[in-house]
Scaffold this active site. Structure first.
Site, mmCIF file in Angstrom:
data_model
loop_
_atom_site.group_PDB
_atom_site.id
_atom_site.type_symbol
_atom_site.label_atom_id
_atom_site.label_comp_id
_atom_site.label_asym_id
_atom_site.label_seq_id
_atom_site.Cartn_x
_atom_site.Cartn_y
_atom_site.Cartn_z
ATOM 1 N N GLY A 1 -2.055 26.569 -47.715
ATOM 2 C CA GLY A 1 -1.377 27.804 -48.053
ATOM 3 C C GLY A 1 -1.465 28.814 -46.916
ATOM 4 N N CYS A 2 -0.601 29.832 -46.981
ATOM 5 C CA CYS A 2 -0.535 30.834 -45.911
ATOM 6 C C CYS A 2 -1.802 31.687 -45.872
ATOM 7 C CB CYS A 2 0.706 31.703 -46.102
ATOM 8 S SG CYS A 2 0.909 32.363 -47.779
#
Lengths: 346, 346, 346, 346
Positions: free
Chosen positions: B149-150
């Site tokens: 994920g970011c």
């Protein structure tokens, strides 16, 4: 106290009406209507109103609700107000319609540009076009006012005196308008997402925007002849504000001072129109949150044209503020009651 | 040439993948999948691709489409990749999943935080967590990679060396993260409209954001013990960028130089991690459009804590860029192929 | 009518003071001081005031100007107010200082963090720290009030009851704060240009921001012991608004309802503090243009911590609004006079 | 490898040149000149270049520096390039001037609109106006190219074919242009601060903007007669992008298809001009970061006018990108070398 109801209270214009009316000392809000949020607390839809508004959103049972109030604002999609209005309601309450339903006198033009059948054309004649600075006397005491569009208010007020006094060829008018994104409403559309609007500039509705015939009708009255114009709206990555830059061919050899004198004649005593000093241009930041329209113009000797510039807050003078101004006129209150908010910057 | 297919090509991460892959000299895009826009031209959904991409969006008939390509990127909602994956597909193509489906090794934690049943838990063990700078060797040659994920990429890379080397008490970690709005996706929601995000700052998903267990799992590996952390994301009125500010209690008496030496040991040779000079802080503007992560930290002698700071572009190193980096590793290409975009400012 | 003068009227806080005071029915603005714009029309510096303010900016000849007014607001750089204040002035007028000059009781801490010599330390003892909700009684009737900083107001009000009631270990407090760019002032600096701030997020003044000792002093009073905290400010691409997210270790096993009861005890009757419903978080958009502070918190059972969240408008409750609130208290007016602006959205 | 020097490397256009040239496989940057930052590391002025550019900013000793390179880009204020250019320099290196110094053939018009004395008018005749799509053949092999302005590139390319083919009355052209704020440069001015630009829209330089005579000269060539136009620029709260909306009276009775055929004839084979589909309008978001210009138009039968619309990235096709395109032509490289960046969205 004037008792007020708002249908369409959960749009941006509706929320702005609530903001302004909460500060209006002669008004009491009786109910807030919203089809989308029936039975939901208004302050849960607009948290800025937390602890300030306790109302729950009502369904738009206008027959019943009309009994409780003196005036109803309809901040609703096109066609809605026309579909609910009838003589019985109008006999009980005054109506200030923020939609386009009663703005155009020629119902065929309405039906062509809006692509809907008008449900109550019988009231069009009675309705006054609520551009206060121009139709002030006709608004007083009326029971049905068509509140002008945001682009139209800015465009017409910027150009009107020059047309009325024959300074320009009204058939040459080109209006290039720029709007903040609140004008697009609170509907959930991909095109209005933050990442689509931010860092972007675009024209939209080129040659087809519905404010075109509204501007044409009002300026045709001023010109004394039927005119067609070009009106091109653009979307700007900001919340509020309309900026109009318009162009027209001069019919007379005039100086800045000449044009200024004409504008002073029409607007010199207006509270909400500020004619700027010669070298200042209207900017939306200077009117934000207020009911003011800032106006200026420039004479181009090189091309023999007049450039018009105007700025206003689309949610105030372009919608809710002008609606309150109309209400004040309709009820005989001082026109500026509840409308003296100082522009907020930055 | 590596033949590539993308499922979920019309989300922001999908569009960014297309942008990066168009500039990747070893790649050919074979098809673009999008349930929402089947049969629509891709360049009509993303006009930046006009004249650059001729493809029409395909339905996600993965069985058929898998025959045409060497690798599939799934930039899809949680649960989708898990629902379509099977041994036959994995025997034909490599999969890089940009969703969370294979990021967490403990399926019960996945099901608890995402509130969905995992449809293909049998592949979780095989999947590699594709944080390239940490798991580089395991990624090489693999057929299933879970792209991080970011928020997690930025958080873990910022903190990892300090945990691994025991500088801090890993149980005291507090991560305060800020994200641009593209991280919220292209779905039409009122909360993501321009006027709702612009001129606003808010926390969201406080104590419940799904990147929490992902960070905890990875940092637990580094710490050698199970840790719980606080992770608070915030929404910022900008398109791209993640900024992480994190805090933890020091276990050792260290200077800035001591910590820097630790970070140099882990990241000194990394292309995409830039350890800033002592008095420079990471800012999202300096990495926009690129695959770089900027990292720095500060020792607070007054409170005996370490402050971690990291910045990356959520659509590049936080999604599509890291996915391409994983693809490069999986296929034995130089890791930085197609990823040397210079950050674009302003 | 209270006669008012403003020194530093051409900063953003000064302009906001003018906006608020124009709507305050018990106040008359007598003069506006601005070293940078002496003899220039105020409305040429801030065009929002066109036709609303006719004043020309005065030089800061405070000896003479003090004779004309009842109260002077100093919205000036650090050190200025301390350099002009003397007993004669204080014997004539009340002073509300929006700078930091009289906020810290320990002059050595002031001189260390601000790196200037204090020119009139003899008035520090007399000055009241003007955080109205906490020091209300001491402010009444006073002649010198130190108006709190924007970050400090938001931070202290968010955390104060939890410290006062011993819910948390005050030494574990970490404050991660986010501010709109108007907090950086109107000085012409490259770092504050549109293209540098827009599409960016950064921390600044990490471990060195001057609001740190101010928060520490006030929370130390509440805690009954000397505490050190971490305070990290961030710059957000928006005009107005401060959002505080803070973290501390719980000393007691409490539920949300327990903490809420404590906050209700302290703030339940406050006009300008809105304790949000359990699942609503403070957002800056909901307080913009108003004097409200929105506050909420969350108990994290997983890590045994309390998360505090607060939002206010840095130019109103964080500066000019609180200054007016202090003025009302000093002159015995109802505290909310001129401060009931409804938050403006969007 | 072409050896390159840049004078004025620390402006926004200079930084964009560096970004583009770092990705240009036939170019080596030899030095970066900047009067304001002499001896400072370039990456300390533009942190996006950290670890990517090691150079220290040089003073503009062009005599010495010219020996080291094949081409110099001057991204400098008006008058600078004209003041340093001489035959000796031109005999050694090619010059691509991003300022206006050699754009206007009539030096008296230059001196009137720019209000400075031209220091080297002897080179004006030799200089080619570097609008690649129109003057391609003349640019090839030249040693002095005047790189066009951002507004002018967008305006001329949008209108040129219609003028050239006599579709419109060129004397009736009105150009209403909108620009992102990077066009205002990196100078520290109050007017360009974030809080002044954000949430604002304004016209500026009305009737006096210096791109007016540049557009007039080029369109006069196309028209075969001297024309005067109106050009009104506006400032938009976004970083990059120019949008042009222009209006002119039709001389012929044409359909959209007729006009499209004319534009296809001129631009159908151009890499960097994208003629949009009939119902798509140019938007700045779709060209950001790229060298593309998106163009479309609309025929208004009601008023017998043509509306032109164009969008480009002011720092790429409006400055640095076009400069690189000119360099490619001057050195005989494929015109699109180093310029195929895909537009980055969002």
């Amino acid at each position: 106290m004037i008792k007020v109801g708002i249908i369409g209270a959960t749009g941006y214009s509706g929320n702005e009406l609530v903001r302004l009316l909460l500060g209006h000392k002669e008004v009491e809000i009786k109910w807030l209507g919203s089809r989308s949020y029936v039975d939901k607390k208004y302050s849960a839809v607009y948290h800025n109103m937390f602890k300030l508004v306790d109302d729950v959103c009502m369904d738009d049972n206008i027959e019943a609700l009309a009994d409780e109030v003196d005036v109803i604002f309809t901040a609703t999609p096109q066609g809605f107000c026309a579909s609910i209005l009838n003589e019985e309601i109008l006999s009980k309450v005054k109506i200030i319609d923020l939609s386009a339903d009663y703005r155009l006198k020629d119902v065929s033009i309405y039906e062509e540009w809006y692509n809907i059948k008008h449900k109550s054309p019988q009231f069009i004649e009675e309705a006054v076009y609520g551009l206060c600075e121009i139709n002030r006397e006709q608004i007083k005491g009326k029971r049905l006012v068509a509140n002008p569009g945001c682009f139209t208010t800015c465009s017409i007020l910027s150009i009107y005196p020059a047309v009325k006094e024959g300074l320009i060829d009204a058939k040459s008018i080109i209006i290039d308008a720029k709007s903040g994104t609140s004008g697009a409403g609170r509907g959930a559309k991909v095109d209005n997402l933050f990442c689509e609007v931010n860092e972007n500039m675009k024209a939209y509705g080129v040659l087809t925007h519905r404010h075109t015939p509204e501007i044409e009708e009002q300026l045709s009255y001023a010109a004394g002849e039927d005119i067609k114009i070009i009106f091109t709206p653009h979307l700007v990555p900001m919340n509020r504000g309309i900026l109009v830059t318009a162009y027209a061919n001069l019919k007379k050899d005039v100086s800045y001072a000449d044009v200024k004198a004409v504008y002073e004649k029409y607007y010199g005593k207006e509270t909400f129109i500020r004619l700027l000093d010669e070298n200042d241009y209207p900017e939306t930041r200077w009117v934000e949150g207020s009911n003011y329209v800032d106006i200026n113009f420039k004479v181009d000797k090189r091309t023999n044209r007049l450039i018009f510039m105007g700025a206003l807050d689309n949610l105030v003078k372009g919608a809710a503020g002008q609606a309150v101004q109309n209400m004040n006129l309709m009820f005989g209150l001082p026109e500026n009651t509840g409308l003296l908010q100082v522009p907020m910057f930055p």
